[in-house]
Design a protein around this motif. Structure first.
Motif, PDB file in Angstrom:
ATOM      1  N   MET A   1      13.538 -16.442  -8.286  1.00 21.92           N
ATOM      2  CA  MET A   1      13.009 -16.063  -9.597  1.00 21.92           C
ATOM      3  C   MET A   1      11.529 -15.708  -9.513  1.00 21.92           C
ATOM      4  N   HIS A   2      10.785 -16.456  -8.692  1.00 18.48           N
ATOM      5  CA  HIS A   2       9.369 -16.138  -8.502  1.00 18.48           C
ATOM      6  C   HIS A   2       9.205 -14.754  -7.884  1.00 18.48           C
ATOM      7  N   ASP A   3       9.970 -14.493  -6.843  1.00 19.43           N
ATOM      8  CA  ASP A   3       9.841 -13.212  -6.145  1.00 19.43           C
ATOM      9  C   ASP A   3      10.252 -12.047  -7.034  1.00 19.43           C
ATOM     10  N   LEU A   4      11.316 -12.241  -7.815  1.00 19.39           N
ATOM     11  CA  LEU A   4      11.778 -11.166  -8.693  1.00 19.39           C
ATOM     12  C   LEU A   4      10.751 -10.871  -9.785  1.00 19.39           C
ATOM     13  N   SER A   5      10.292 -11.893 -10.463  1.00 22.97           N
ATOM     14  CA  SER A   5       9.292 -11.666 -11.509  1.00 22.97           C
ATOM     15  C   SER A   5       8.001 -11.129 -10.902  1.00 22.97           C
ATOM     16  N   GLY A   6       7.712 -11.547  -9.671  1.00 24.78           N
ATOM     17  CA  GLY A   6       6.517 -11.058  -8.986  1.00 24.78           C
ATOM     18  C   GLY A   6       6.561  -9.565  -8.711  1.00 24.78           C
ATOM     19  N   MET A   7       7.753  -9.011  -8.558  1.00 19.54           N
ATOM     20  CA  MET A   7       7.869  -7.568  -8.340  1.00 19.54           C
ATOM     21  C   MET A   7       7.273  -6.790  -9.506  1.00 19.54           C
ATOM     22  N   LEU A   8       7.632  -7.209 -10.725  1.00 19.15           N
ATOM     23  CA  LEU A   8       7.116  -6.510 -11.906  1.00 19.15           C
ATOM     24  C   LEU A   8       5.640  -6.807 -12.103  1.00 19.15           C
ATOM     25  N   ILE A   9       5.241  -8.036 -11.900  1.00 22.35           N
ATOM     26  CA  ILE A   9       3.834  -8.407 -12.050  1.00 22.35           C
ATOM     27  C   ILE A   9       2.973  -7.619 -11.069  1.00 22.35           C
ATOM     28  N   ALA A  10       3.446  -7.488  -9.839  1.00 17.84           N
ATOM     29  CA  ALA A  10       2.694  -6.733  -8.832  1.00 17.84           C
ATOM     30  C   ALA A  10       2.509  -5.280  -9.255  1.00 17.84           C
ATOM     31  N   LYS A  11       3.570  -4.695  -9.810  1.00 22.11           N
ATOM     32  CA  LYS A  11       3.490  -3.307 -10.273  1.00 22.11           C
ATOM     33  C   LYS A  11       2.474  -3.175 -11.391  1.00 22.11           C
ATOM     34  N   ILE A  12       2.511  -4.117 -12.327  1.00 19.91           N
ATOM     35  CA  ILE A  12       1.590  -4.076 -13.461  1.00 19.91           C
ATOM     36  C   ILE A  12       0.145  -4.273 -13.008  1.00 19.91           C
ATOM     37  N   MET A  13      -0.059  -5.202 -12.073  1.00 22.86           N
ATOM     38  CA  MET A  13      -1.414  -5.542 -11.641  1.00 22.86           C
ATOM     39  C   MET A  13      -1.947  -4.614 -10.555  1.00 22.86           C
ATOM     40  N   GLY A  14      -1.049  -3.836  -9.946  1.00 25.31           N
ATOM     41  CA  GLY A  14      -1.478  -2.951  -8.874  1.00 25.31           C
ATOM     42  C   GLY A  14      -1.874  -3.691  -7.617  1.00 25.31           C
ATOM     43  N   GLU A  15      -1.187  -4.791  -7.358  1.00 24.34           N
ATOM     44  CA  GLU A  15      -1.462  -5.591  -6.173  1.00 24.34           C
ATOM     45  C   GLU A  15      -0.172  -5.794  -5.389  1.00 24.34           C
ATOM     46  N   PRO A  16      -0.264  -6.154  -4.110  1.00 28.98           N
ATOM     47  CA  PRO A  16       0.949  -6.441  -3.331  1.00 28.98           C
ATOM     48  C   PRO A  16       1.683  -7.654  -3.905  1.00 28.98           C
ATOM     49  N   ALA A  17       2.996  -7.607  -3.851  1.00 29.35           N
ATOM     50  CA  ALA A  17       3.785  -8.726  -4.365  1.00 29.35           C
ATOM     51  C   ALA A  17       3.515 -10.016  -3.600  1.00 29.35           C
ATOM     52  N   SER A  18       3.025  -9.889  -2.383  1.00 27.49           N
ATOM     53  CA  SER A  18       2.761 -11.056  -1.547  1.00 27.49           C
ATOM     54  C   SER A  18       1.404 -11.693  -1.812  1.00 27.49           C
ATOM     55  N   SER A  19       0.594 -11.072  -2.668  1.00 26.86           N
ATOM     56  CA  SER A  19      -0.757 -11.592  -2.893  1.00 26.86           C
ATOM     57  C   SER A  19      -0.706 -12.919  -3.634  1.00 26.86           C
ATOM     58  N   GLU A  20      -1.720 -13.751  -3.402  1.00 24.07           N
ATOM     59  CA  GLU A  20      -1.783 -15.046  -4.073  1.00 24.07           C
ATOM     60  C   GLU A  20      -1.911 -14.879  -5.581  1.00 24.07           C
ATOM     61  N   THR A  21      -2.638 -13.868  -6.011  1.00 20.74           N
ATOM     62  CA  THR A  21      -2.811 -13.643  -7.448  1.00 20.74           C
ATOM     63  C   THR A  21      -1.472 -13.371  -8.122  1.00 20.74           C
ATOM     64  N   VAL A  22      -0.655 -12.535  -7.508  1.00 22.70           N
ATOM     65  CA  VAL A  22       0.658 -12.223  -8.069  1.00 22.70           C
ATOM     66  C   VAL A  22       1.545 -13.466  -8.066  1.00 22.70           C
ATOM     67  N   ARG A  23       1.536 -14.210  -6.985  1.00 22.49           N
ATOM     68  CA  ARG A  23       2.372 -15.404  -6.911  1.00 22.49           C
ATOM     69  C   ARG A  23       1.946 -16.450  -7.939  1.00 22.49           C
ATOM     70  N   LEU A  24       0.652 -16.623  -8.112  1.00 22.76           N
ATOM     71  CA  LEU A  24       0.167 -17.579  -9.105  1.00 22.76           C
ATOM     72  C   LEU A  24       0.497 -17.121 -10.516  1.00 22.76           C
ATOM     73  N   THR A  25       0.419 -15.831 -10.753  1.00 19.16           N
ATOM     74  CA  THR A  25       0.754 -15.300 -12.072  1.00 19.16           C
ATOM     75  C   THR A  25       2.244 -15.457 -12.356  1.00 19.16           C
ATOM     76  N   ALA A  26       3.085 -15.233 -11.346  1.00 20.17           N
ATOM     77  CA  ALA A  26       4.527 -15.437 -11.515  1.00 20.17           C
ATOM     78  C   ALA A  26       4.827 -16.900 -11.824  1.00 20.17           C
ATOM     79  N   GLN A  27       4.129 -17.805 -11.149  1.00 24.45           N
ATOM     80  CA  GLN A  27       4.292 -19.227 -11.423  1.00 24.45           C
ATOM     81  C   GLN A  27       3.915 -19.539 -12.866  1.00 24.45           C
ATOM     82  N   ALA A  28       2.797 -18.975 -13.327  1.00 24.05           N
ATOM     83  CA  ALA A  28       2.352 -19.214 -14.697  1.00 24.05           C
ATOM     84  C   ALA A  28       3.372 -18.692 -15.703  1.00 24.05           C
ATOM     85  N   LEU A  29       3.919 -17.497 -15.448  1.00 26.86           N
ATOM     86  CA  LEU A  29       4.915 -16.907 -16.343  1.00 26.86           C
ATOM     87  C   LEU A  29       6.135 -17.811 -16.479  1.00 26.86           C
TER      88      LEU A  29
END
Length: 228
Positions: A142-170
């Protein structure tokens, strides 16, 4: 959802044990209490699961199995939706709104067994070997899937800590209403989480998340039908 008496004996034991483990700790729940609540002989636990630890593992394995449709449908939704949305930020915002809406519905709908959310929260707070069952079978996906969309929105790699932390927050923001159900109902003076109450939660949470993702200009998006 079938009544406990209409399902198999092992599944009935798992459902009963899950509710008890969610209400208290693993050590505080006795095998005799589980057997009595499930209307089975005490020996049924060792026969079907080996021991109480085996039953505890079976509870989490079943939770992961039961949540498979949510994982599959989210994956399909993202696969189809992201290819159509491209770089259109409003369409990406619409996708995020749908995901938030359905995460809340999945967490709060009465038929989705709120004890599961409380038990997952208990396991994350005091991890046992079952944490890996949850992590690898559901949470990480679920983290990785939601991170895909977050990464697209943020313009960052899905593997970045920022994306992973944002997915966790979501995911945390959406699940915490079920985990803290009694607190929320007490503070809002609600009797239950019905469609009206869930709608109010969405109205408060969706703009918050959109603004956090720099999508605040799209808070006017109307909720769309569920993807599950």
């Amino acid at each position: 959802m079938p009544d406990d008496q209409e399902i198999s004996v092992p599944d009935r034991m798992i459902n009963i044990a899950g509710k008890l483990f969610a209400a208290r700790s693993f050590d505080a729940v006795s095998t005799r209490e589980i057997a009595t609540a499930a209307s089975v002989n005490l020996s049924a636990i060792s026969y079907h699961f080996g021991n109480k630890e085996g039953l505890y593992r079976a509870v989490f394995k079943k939770i992961v199995r039961d949540l498979k449709p949510a994982r599959v449908n989210l994956g399909l939704f993202l696969q189809n939706g992201m290819s159509e949305a491209g770089d259109d930020r409003r369409e990406l915002a619409e996708m995020m709104v749908r995901i938030i809406s359905d995460l809340l519905d999945n967490a709060l709908a009465p038929e989705n067994l709120s004890w599961r959310m409380r038990l997952i929260a208990r396991e994350m707070a005091a991890p046992t070997e079952c944490f890996q069952i949850l992590l690898n079978g559901h949470l990480k996906i679920m983290h990785d899937l939601s991170g895909m969309l977050i990464a697209k929105i943020m313009g960052e790699p899905a593997s970045s800590e920022t994306v992973r932390l944002t997915a966790q927050a979501l995911l945390h923001l959406c699940s915490q209403y079920a985990i803290n159900e009694q607190l929320v109902k007490s503070r809002l003076e609600w009797e239950n989480f019905g469609p009206e109450e869930i709608g109010k939660i969405k109205k408060a949470l969706i703009p918050l998340i959109l603004r956090a993702l720099n999508l605040g200009e799209h808070v006017d998006i109307v909720l769309v039908p569920k993807w599950r």
